[in-house]
Motif scaffolding. Structure first.
Motif, PDB file in Angstrom:
ATOM      1  N   UNK A 190      -9.358  -9.048 -19.051  1.00 20.30           N
ATOM      2  CA  UNK A 190      -8.132  -8.381 -18.649  1.00 20.30           C
ATOM      3  C   UNK A 190      -7.422  -9.235 -17.607  1.00 20.30           C
ATOM      4  N   UNK A 191      -6.110  -9.047 -17.429  1.00 21.82           N
ATOM      5  CA  UNK A 191      -5.429  -9.731 -16.328  1.00 21.82           C
ATOM      6  C   UNK A 191      -6.119  -9.426 -15.003  1.00 21.82           C
ATOM      7  N   UNK A 192      -6.128 -10.373 -14.110  1.00 21.63           N
ATOM      8  CA  UNK A 192      -6.882 -10.247 -12.854  1.00 21.63           C
ATOM      9  C   UNK A 192      -6.473  -9.004 -12.061  1.00 21.63           C
ATOM     10  N   UNK A 193      -5.177  -8.718 -12.005  1.00 22.15           N
ATOM     11  CA  UNK A 193      -4.712  -7.561 -11.236  1.00 22.15           C
ATOM     12  C   UNK A 193      -5.254  -6.265 -11.817  1.00 22.15           C
ATOM     13  N   UNK A 194      -5.175  -6.104 -13.146  1.00 20.04           N
ATOM     14  CA  UNK A 194      -5.654  -4.873 -13.785  1.00 20.04           C
ATOM     15  C   UNK A 194      -7.160  -4.735 -13.606  1.00 20.04           C
ATOM     16  N   UNK A 195      -7.877  -5.840 -13.734  1.00 15.24           N
ATOM     17  CA  UNK A 195      -9.330  -5.821 -13.538  1.00 15.24           C
ATOM     18  C   UNK A 195      -9.674  -5.402 -12.109  1.00 15.24           C
ATOM     19  N   UNK A 214      -7.448   7.060  -3.943  1.00 12.28           N
ATOM     20  CA  UNK A 214      -6.830   6.965  -5.278  1.00 12.28           C
ATOM     21  C   UNK A 214      -6.129   8.283  -5.640  1.00 12.28           C
ATOM     22  N   UNK A 215      -5.669   8.973  -4.590  1.00 14.75           N
ATOM     23  CA  UNK A 215      -5.022  10.264  -4.801  1.00 14.75           C
ATOM     24  C   UNK A 215      -3.668  10.120  -5.484  1.00 14.75           C
ATOM     25  N   UNK A 216      -3.016   8.993  -5.272  1.00 13.45           N
ATOM     26  CA  UNK A 216      -1.722   8.768  -5.903  1.00 13.45           C
ATOM     27  C   UNK A 216      -1.619   7.313  -6.360  1.00 13.45           C
ATOM     28  N   UNK A 217      -0.820   7.100  -7.394  1.00 14.06           N
ATOM     29  CA  UNK A 217      -0.622   5.738  -7.902  1.00 14.06           C
ATOM     30  C   UNK A 217       0.145   4.903  -6.886  1.00 14.06           C
ATOM     31  N   UNK A 218       1.054   5.530  -6.155  1.00 15.94           N
ATOM     32  CA  UNK A 218       1.789   4.800  -5.106  1.00 15.94           C
ATOM     33  C   UNK A 218       0.829   4.228  -4.075  1.00 15.94           C
ATOM     34  N   UNK A 219      -0.190   5.015  -3.734  1.00 17.62           N
ATOM     35  CA  UNK A 219      -1.154   4.546  -2.729  1.00 17.62           C
ATOM     36  C   UNK A 219      -1.978   3.375  -3.268  1.00 17.62           C
ATOM     37  N   UNK A 220      -2.374   3.452  -4.531  1.00 15.33           N
ATOM     38  CA  UNK A 220      -3.119   2.347  -5.147  1.00 15.33           C
ATOM     39  C   UNK A 220      -2.249   1.093  -5.193  1.00 15.33           C
ATOM     40  N   UNK A 221      -0.970   1.266  -5.562  1.00 18.14           N
ATOM     41  CA  UNK A 221      -0.046   0.131  -5.644  1.00 18.14           C
ATOM     42  C   UNK A 221       0.133  -0.528  -4.280  1.00 18.14           C
ATOM     43  N   UNK A 222       0.236   0.283  -3.238  1.00 22.39           N
ATOM     44  CA  UNK A 222       0.371  -0.277  -1.877  1.00 22.39           C
ATOM     45  C   UNK A 222      -0.840  -1.107  -1.501  1.00 22.39           C
ATOM     46  N   UNK A 223      -2.017  -0.636  -1.928  1.00 23.58           N
ATOM     47  CA  UNK A 223      -3.253  -1.367  -1.617  1.00 23.58           C
ATOM     48  C   UNK A 223      -3.211  -2.782  -2.198  1.00 23.58           C
ATOM     49  N   UNK A 224      -2.568  -2.928  -3.374  1.00 25.39           N
ATOM     50  CA  UNK A 224      -2.516  -4.235  -4.034  1.00 25.39           C
ATOM     51  C   UNK A 224      -1.164  -4.936  -3.857  1.00 25.39           C
ATOM     52  N   UNK A 225      -0.288  -4.331  -3.048  1.00 22.23           N
ATOM     53  CA  UNK A 225       1.023  -4.934  -2.752  1.00 22.23           C
ATOM     54  C   UNK A 225       1.826  -5.200  -4.033  1.00 22.23           C
ATOM     55  N   UNK A 230       5.577  -1.029 -12.030  1.00 17.74           N
ATOM     56  CA  UNK A 230       5.030  -2.208 -12.712  1.00 17.74           C
ATOM     57  C   UNK A 230       3.540  -2.004 -12.984  1.00 17.74           C
ATOM     58  N   UNK A 231       2.824  -1.440 -12.008  1.00 16.18           N
ATOM     59  CA  UNK A 231       1.385  -1.175 -12.179  1.00 16.18           C
ATOM     60  C   UNK A 231       1.161  -0.195 -13.320  1.00 16.18           C
ATOM     61  N   UNK A 232       1.949   0.872 -13.371  1.00 15.88           N
ATOM     62  CA  UNK A 232       1.817   1.854 -14.460  1.00 15.88           C
ATOM     63  C   UNK A 232       2.029   1.192 -15.824  1.00 15.88           C
ATOM     64  N   UNK A 233       3.080   0.393 -15.907  1.00 16.53           N
ATOM     65  CA  UNK A 233       3.436  -0.241 -17.177  1.00 16.53           C
ATOM     66  C   UNK A 233       2.358  -1.227 -17.634  1.00 16.53           C
ATOM     67  N   UNK A 234       1.875  -2.068 -16.714  1.00 18.63           N
ATOM     68  CA  UNK A 234       0.871  -3.066 -17.058  1.00 18.63           C
ATOM     69  C   UNK A 234      -0.465  -2.425 -17.405  1.00 18.63           C
ATOM     70  N   UNK A 235      -0.840  -1.391 -16.684  1.00 16.46           N
ATOM     71  CA  UNK A 235      -2.107  -0.713 -16.957  1.00 16.46           C
ATOM     72  C   UNK A 235      -2.081  -0.096 -18.344  1.00 16.46           C
ATOM     73  N   UNK A 236      -0.991   0.605 -18.681  1.00 19.04           N
ATOM     74  CA  UNK A 236      -0.876   1.235 -20.007  1.00 19.04           C
ATOM     75  C   UNK A 236      -0.883   0.175 -21.104  1.00 19.04           C
ATOM     76  N   UNK A 237      -0.242  -0.965 -20.838  1.00 21.41           N
ATOM     77  CA  UNK A 237      -0.155  -2.031 -21.830  1.00 21.41           C
ATOM     78  C   UNK A 237      -1.530  -2.562 -22.193  1.00 21.41           C
ATOM     79  N   UNK A 238      -2.386  -2.784 -21.190  1.00 20.30           N
ATOM     80  CA  UNK A 238      -3.682  -3.426 -21.452  1.00 20.30           C
ATOM     81  C   UNK A 238      -4.822  -2.433 -21.665  1.00 20.30           C
TER      82      UNK A 238
END
Length: 300
Positions: A190-195, A214-225, A230-238
């Motif tokens: 998988x792409x490194x970010x998704x992994x 991991x209560x919200x996707x926004x919080x997870x996204x902030x953790x990975x900057x 974009x995170x939602x779209x890439x995760x669903x894609x792979x």
């Protein structure tokens, strides 16, 4: 062309855009042989059962937990109730596959509980792909063709007994192939970010004190900057499943383990990061098809 023939425990459909043969025995066993000219909608999912999947034709990849495999028509795929999986279509080619799902109860009822070993005696998300030799595939298709023929024969005497016999033969063969085939298929990374996101989510799930991370996707996204959309779209894609649903499924898996260990439904609700008891009950039932209380009683 459209023709339907309905049987007591079977269903056969032939349409201009495909074919379907199905057999079901209560909730213990489900068999389907499908041909799709128009590709079906698929998403990552789990079952409260074991699954055997055989690709006959089609241009696909297969997602299991945190890995993507390139699959050929010589590959047999096995999954258990703790493994996310989904088909990822690479093109619009005609798609044909066999899928068999069955519970441990089906094996116990047929005095064959040991046949669950290839589904449970391996690490989660590992050794899911069995690459078949030409002879092994022929042997497997011989059994599957016999099941198809039986499903279409409405006059066969003691048909359910014959179905059981064929399915046990099939599962014996799969266990044998699992044992002797050591040329395990390597996964496509998988792409490194998704992994990294998947690893992070699983770490948080495994520690009650970190579940709020991991209560919200926004919080997870902030953790990975990274941008949440974009995170939602890439995760669903792979992964073939939305990030939100992926987290929900992991929480319910954790809840099942707590319930198996005797925890109360109320405490499990909050231990798994649900703020609302009714939401927990509803989510558990949507995924597991029974309530947490009913699941706990089954485990006693």
């Amino acid at each position: 062309i459209f023709n339907i023939k309905r049987l007591k425990t079977c269903n056969f459909e032939y349409k201009g855009d495909g074919m379907k043969i199905e057999y079901a025995k209560n909730k213990e066993l489900f068999y389907s042989h499908n041909i799709y000219h128009t590709l079906p909608h698929t998403g990552s999912h789990m079952h409260n059962s074991f699954e055997i999947y055989l690709l006959v034709r089609g241009d696909i990849e297969y997602f299991i937990n945190d890995k993507i495999y390139s699959v050929t028509d010589d590959d047999l795929i096995i999954t258990n109730s703790n493994e996310f999986h989904s088909v990822i279509f690479k093109s619009q080619q005609v798609y044909e596959r066999y899928c068999i799902r069955f519970t441990p109860c089906f094996l116990s009822d047929n005095n064959a509980p040991s046949l669950s070993r290839c589904f449970i005696l391996r690490s989660k998300g590992e050794q899911n792909i069995i690459h078949l030799s030409k002879k092994q595939k022929e042997d497997l298709l011989c059994i599957l063709n016999a099941i198809d023929a039986l499903a279409l024969d409405n006059s066969c005497f003691e048909r359910d007994i014959l179905f059981n016999t064929y399915f046990i033969q099939l599962i014996v063969a799969v266990n044998k192939f699992f044992t002797v085939n050591h040329d395990l298929k390597t996964n496509k990374p998988l792409p490194e970010t998704i992994n990294s996101v998947i690893s992070y989510i699983n770490e948080c799930i495994n520690y009650e004190e970190r579940i709020d991370e991991i209560k919200s996707i926004d919080r997870i996204a902030r953790h990975f900057y990274i941008n949440p959309d974009y995170l939602r779209m890439q995760f669903k894609k792979y992964a073939g499943i939305s990030l939100y649903k992926y987290i929900l499924h992991l929480k319910i898996l954790k809840a099942k383990k707590y319930l198996e260990n005797g925890k109360s439904v109320t405490s499990v609700c909050y231990m798994c990061g649900f703020d609302n008891y009714c939401s927990f009950i509803r989510t558990f039932k949507n995924i597991c098809k029974i309530t947490p209380g009913q699941y706990k009683k089954q485990c006693v």
